[in-house]
Design an enzyme around this catalytic site. Structure first.
Site, short mmCIF file in Angstrom:
data_model
loop_
_atom_site.label_atom_id
_atom_site.label_comp_id
_atom_site.label_asym_id
_atom_site.label_seq_id
_atom_site.Cartn_x
_atom_site.Cartn_y
_atom_site.Cartn_z
N LYS A 83 0.81 -1.21 0.02
CA LYS A 83 -0.04 -0.05 0.21
C LYS A 83 0.90 1.34 -0.14
O LYS A 83 1.72 1.52 0.98
CB LYS A 83 -0.97 0.03 1.09
O1 G3P Z 1 -7.96 0.13 4.73
C1 G3P Z 1 -8.53 1.28 4.28
C2 G3P Z 1 -9.72 1.80 4.61
O2 G3P Z 1 -10.89 0.85 4.22
C3 G3P Z 1 -9.97 2.56 6.10
O3 G3P Z 1 -11.34 2.54 6.49
O4 G3P Z 1 -13.07 2.89 8.09
O5 G3P Z 1 -10.50 3.77 8.60
O6 G3P Z 1 -12.29 4.87 7.04
P1 G3P Z 1 -11.82 3.68 7.55
#
Ligand code: G3P
Length: 217
Positions: A83
């Site tokens: 990533k």
């Molecule tokens: O892994 C990246 C993403 O899905 C993070 O999600 O819930 O932290 O906005 P969130």
């Protein structure tokens, strides 16, 4: 649409994998920090559970360091996808990683312009954080739709990954928008199974079946 689990919790990943519907896993520094475990150890354990792309994030912000760190992390297991944050230094690093055969998941993408540049750089996946866009009062799904259309228009190989999913309706909308992948938190995956009519219907079938005379043979 492929389904990835968005967590670094190996118990949850094991459970989701046992359902047979998991194609990959995404982690990020915040999800790994929650587990209070060594990064390499947790990523390798995930690679043992799921045979598919496993995203692990690097935290360097200069292209040279990013490439060095990515090479190190990618060497741990062939399924690891690196990533890379969508910043100019990250965009610089992506083709260098591609040249080394290292797959990338361009993360923290919030606009169609970013998605276009992530594809031009040769990212394997482009993670659009739709929930965080919704949180900020924007239409996150619209960016997913735009990225899908742009990639189709020009035949980019980069996959649209709907990320930052908050609830089951996000999954349905991402699938309707043509996202290649939705990365889904474990809780939302559990919610996708649920429907009160399924529970009521099963209870009725089992209760009625109990009334059927059973042969002894
Ligand atoms: O892994 C990246 C993403 O899905 C993070 O999600 O819930 O932290 O906005 P969130």
């Amino acid at each position: 649409m492929k389904i990835f689990v968005d967590t670094a919790n190996v118990d949850d990943i094991r459970e989701a994998a046992s359902w047979g519907i998991v194609d990959g896993v995404t982690t990020n520094p915040s999800l790994v920090a929650k587990e209070k475990r060594n990064f390499r150890e947790v990523v390798l354990e995930i690679c043992d559970i799921v045979d598919g792309p496993i995203s692990a994030e690097i935290v360097s912000v200069k292209a040279d360091e990013m490439v060095e760190d990515a090479k190190k992390v990618a060497s741990w297991h062939p399924n690891i996808v690196i990533k890379v944050p969508f910043i100019p230094e990250g965009v610089k690093a992506i083709p260098r990683l591609a040249a080394e055969g290292i797959k990338t998941n361009v993360t923290l993408c919030f606009s169609a312009n970013q998605a276009l540049l992530a594809a031009k750089a040769g990212g394997t996946f482009c993670s659009i954080f739709l929930g965080r866009l919704d949180d900020a009062g924007h239409d996150g799904m619209e960016v997913v739709r735009e990225a899908v259309q742009i990639y189709r228009n020009y035949g980019y190989a980069t996959k649209v990954l709907a990320a930052s999913i908050r609830h089951p309706l996000h999954v349905v909308e991402a699938a309707k928008a043509g996202a290649d992948i939705a990365t889904i938190p474990f809780k939302v995956l559990q919610q996708m199974f649920q429907h009160p009519l399924t529970e009521i219907g099963l209870k009725r079938f089992l209760d009625d079946w109990a009334k059927v005379p059973k042969s002894t043979g």
